[in-house]
Design an enzyme around this catalytic site. Structure first.
Site, PDB file in Angstrom:
ATOM      1  N   CYS A 231       0.802  -1.225   0.000  1.00 21.18           N
ATOM      2  CA  CYS A 231       0.000   0.000   0.000  1.00 21.18           C
ATOM      3  C   CYS A 231       0.835   1.275   0.000  1.00 21.18           C
ATOM      4  CB  CYS A 231      -0.935   0.003   1.214  1.00 21.18           C
ATOM      5  SG  CYS A 231      -2.106  -1.384   1.231  1.00 21.18           S
ATOM      6  N   HIS A 310      12.580   1.289   4.995  1.00 27.52           N
ATOM      7  CA  HIS A 310      12.372  -0.127   4.681  1.00 27.52           C
ATOM      8  C   HIS A 310      12.965  -0.971   5.811  1.00 27.52           C
ATOM      9  CE1 HIS A 310      11.787  -3.780   2.515  1.00 27.52           C
ATOM     10  NE2 HIS A 310      11.659  -3.217   1.329  1.00 27.52           N
ATOM     11  N   HIS A 395      -2.008  19.773   6.824  1.00 30.34           N
ATOM     12  CA  HIS A 395      -2.920  18.702   6.446  1.00 30.34           C
ATOM     13  C   HIS A 395      -2.203  17.360   6.553  1.00 30.34           C
ATOM     14  CE1 HIS A 395      -5.590  21.821   4.929  1.00 30.34           C
ATOM     15  NE2 HIS A 395      -4.560  22.326   4.276  1.00 30.34           N
ATOM     16  N   HIS A 399      -2.562   6.893   5.211  1.00 28.41           N
ATOM     17  CA  HIS A 399      -3.137   5.772   4.461  1.00 28.41           C
ATOM     18  C   HIS A 399      -4.281   5.124   5.224  1.00 28.41           C
ATOM     19  CE1 HIS A 399      -3.768   2.069   2.413  1.00 28.41           C
ATOM     20  NE2 HIS A 399      -3.142   1.336   3.305  1.00 28.41           N
ATOM     21  N   ASN A 432     -10.377   0.677   1.906  1.00 34.15           N
ATOM     22  CA  ASN A 432      -8.938   0.673   1.682  1.00 34.15           C
ATOM     23  C   ASN A 432      -8.679   0.477   0.195  1.00 34.15           C
ATOM     24  OD1 ASN A 432      -6.209   0.148   1.480  1.00 34.15           O
ATOM     25  ND2 ASN A 432      -6.120  -1.268   3.199  1.00 34.15           N
TER      26      ASN A 432
END
Length: 512
Positions: A231, A310, A395, A399, A432
């Site tokens: 995602c 990562h 703002h 996700h 989602n």
């Protein structure tokens, strides 16, 4: 919707406005932020006073000293000119976001909770216990009654196949791209870079090749297709496009972010894999970027920062979102119970890198002071200071992966309901939609008339691997809601926000 309607809806309790820091903290913040001016002001005053007292004789003497050292002055001027030229040539090219578009499926794709449960029951593969489990997840997920599924899943019986998956991909990609090209007036043949991300559907020819073929893009277009990146791949695509625009001069980059539901519906009884059925929905977004200097005046945003984290070297993080077969050999995506803990660790790593780039000095000083107190002086009673990112961003687009993700970030970053509203309403309205959810959220803020010139927006996403990625945008102009009829929220923004009852999180439901 009129400006009056927009103003009225912003006065409702749920949208009363962002939480403001206390007066003492604001005073501290303004003092630190303007410390340089406070220090330089006396020096500037002294220099001005001294200059006002110079006589013609003093000026003549200064001129004579300059002429006597003319070769040195010319040399210094040449060095400054060369350094300035090198700096201007080596600095990164600005990347502008001309506009973006989110795909809105037709009414024939709408799926309610009742439709979802009816389709699940008709499939004849789920046990009664797991049907009840899915109903519980739906009720507690934060999703509303107007999300979307592709035709293949809604058919009776469902018919997931390659042809239907391609049909879904074409609907989403071409629908979003048509909209963004219409909004910007850019011709398809002027696009020099194409980056497409879709995690679970990777046909041959690729999705990016489908776009090149459909829009008849030029033969030297630089096209990339990212798969299996979860995602957070939307921001990876933005980062890749940014880097490519440093090389390709005077070019447009088209970024397309989506996920494909048709071939990735799980037809088994492993509960860790059933959760994704309840959360993921049909959707996608197309974003048009430019590095042309002349596009700044018509662009909506400028990309300031991208930060990628990562944590895949850690086995627990690597396996917390994992595609595999269940005990019966059915392929699905399993969500680990460690997901929220892993996401929290990735978030901390990401904001540690992002913080120094965006936080005002006042927040960095407080963070450093708490760190020194604990690490250097051994004051274990001093709590780690969590920087106030509301001092850096106007703002927040987080996700909309699920209710638990939003609850955790709201708590960890100390955000208000107003800041979380775009993410929660996107989860409610669209579900989602994977990597494209960030753009539905930014579109929500625009439709509400909240985006003003000079404001900043923080997009943050999580994905398998495990990854946490951020992008920071600066609004180059005020976005007027009435000017964008293609905004996916345009026809219904007056009915938002809606009240979403607070219940047990999805993570807790999944473990029950």
């Amino acid at each position: 919707m009129s400006a009056t309607d927009a103003a009225a809806q912003e006065t409702t309790p749920a949208a009363a406005g962002p939480h403001r820091p206390g007066k003492m903290k604001l005073l501290y913040h303004h003092t630190i932020s303007n410390a340089l001016y406070l220090v330089l002001a006396p020096a500037a005053a002294a220099v001005s006073l001294r200059a006002s007292r110079l006589t013609p004789a003093d000026l003549a003497a200064a001129r004579e000293r300059l002429m006597s050292n003319l070769p040195l002055a010319v040399l210094l001027l040449a060095v400054v000119t060369v350094l300035a030229t090198v700096y201007l040539m080596r600095r990164p090219r600005p990347v502008y976001l001309l506009d973006f578009a989110c795909y809105k499926p037709g009414s024939e794709h709408v799926v309610t909770r009742e439709t979802f449960m009816a389709q699940s029951a008709k499939a004849g593969v789920f046990t009664d216990d797991n049907l009840a489990f899915q109903r519980k997840i739906l009720e507690r997920s934060g999703l509303g009654q107007g999300t979307y599924f592709p035709a293949a899943v809604l058919n009776s019986p469902p018919n997931p196949c390659m042809a239907e998956a391609r049909r879904e991909a074409e609907q989403v990609m071409f629908g979003a791209i048509d909209a963004v090209l219409a909004k910007t007036g850019v011709r398809a043949r002027d696009i020099g870079v194409v980056v497409v991300n879709c995690s679970l559907f990777n046909p041959t020819p690729s999705l990016s090749a489908m776009i090149v073929n459909h829009y008849k893009l030029r033969g030297n277009v630089a096209s990339y297709n990212l798969g299996g990146m979860g995602c957070s791949a939307g921001l990876i695509s933005i980062d890749l496009a940014k880097q490519l625009l440093q090389v390709h001069r005077n070019s447009y980059a088209l970024v397309v972010s989506m996920e494909n539901i048709t071939l990735n519906w799980y037809w088994g009884n492993n509960r860790s894999m059933l959760v994704s059925n309840c959360l993921f929905r049909m959707g996608g977004a197309a974003i048009l970027l430019s590095n042309r200097g002349g596009d700044r005046r018509r662009a909506k945003y400028q990309l300031l920062h991208t930060v990628r984290t990562h944590n895949g070297a850690d086995d627990r993080a690597f396996r917390c979102v994992f595609q595999e077969e269940d005990d019966a050999g059915t392929v699905g995506v399993a969500l680990s119970k460690d997901l929220m803990a892993v996401a929290g660790e990735a978030l901390r790593t990401n904001i540690t890198t992002l913080g120094p780039l965006v936080l005002p000095m006042s927040e960095q000083i407080l963070f450093l002071a708490s760190l020194v107190a604990r690490k250097v002086f051994g004051l274990a009673g001093v709590r780690p200071y969590i920087p106030d990112f509301k001092m850096a961003f106007d703002h927040f687009c987080i996700h909309a992966g699920g209710r638990a993700v939003l609850d955790t970030i709201e708590k960890n970053l100390g955000l208000s309901a107003w800041h979380m509203e775009p993410s929660r309403m996107t989860l409610y309205r669209w579900g989602n939609t994977s990597s494209s959810s960030l753009w539905y959220e930014l579109a929500y803020a625009e439709a509400k008339g909240r985006v003003r010139r000079g404001q900043t927006a923080w997009q943050i996403a999580f994905g398998s691997g495990f990854k946490c990625n951020s992008a920071v945008w600066k609004a180059l102009r005020t976005v007027e809601p009435a000017a964008d009829e293609r905004n996916p929220w345009a026809e219904e923004i007056h009915s938002f926000p809606v009240e979403v009852p607070k219940v047990e999180t999805v993570a807790a439901a999944a473990s029950s």
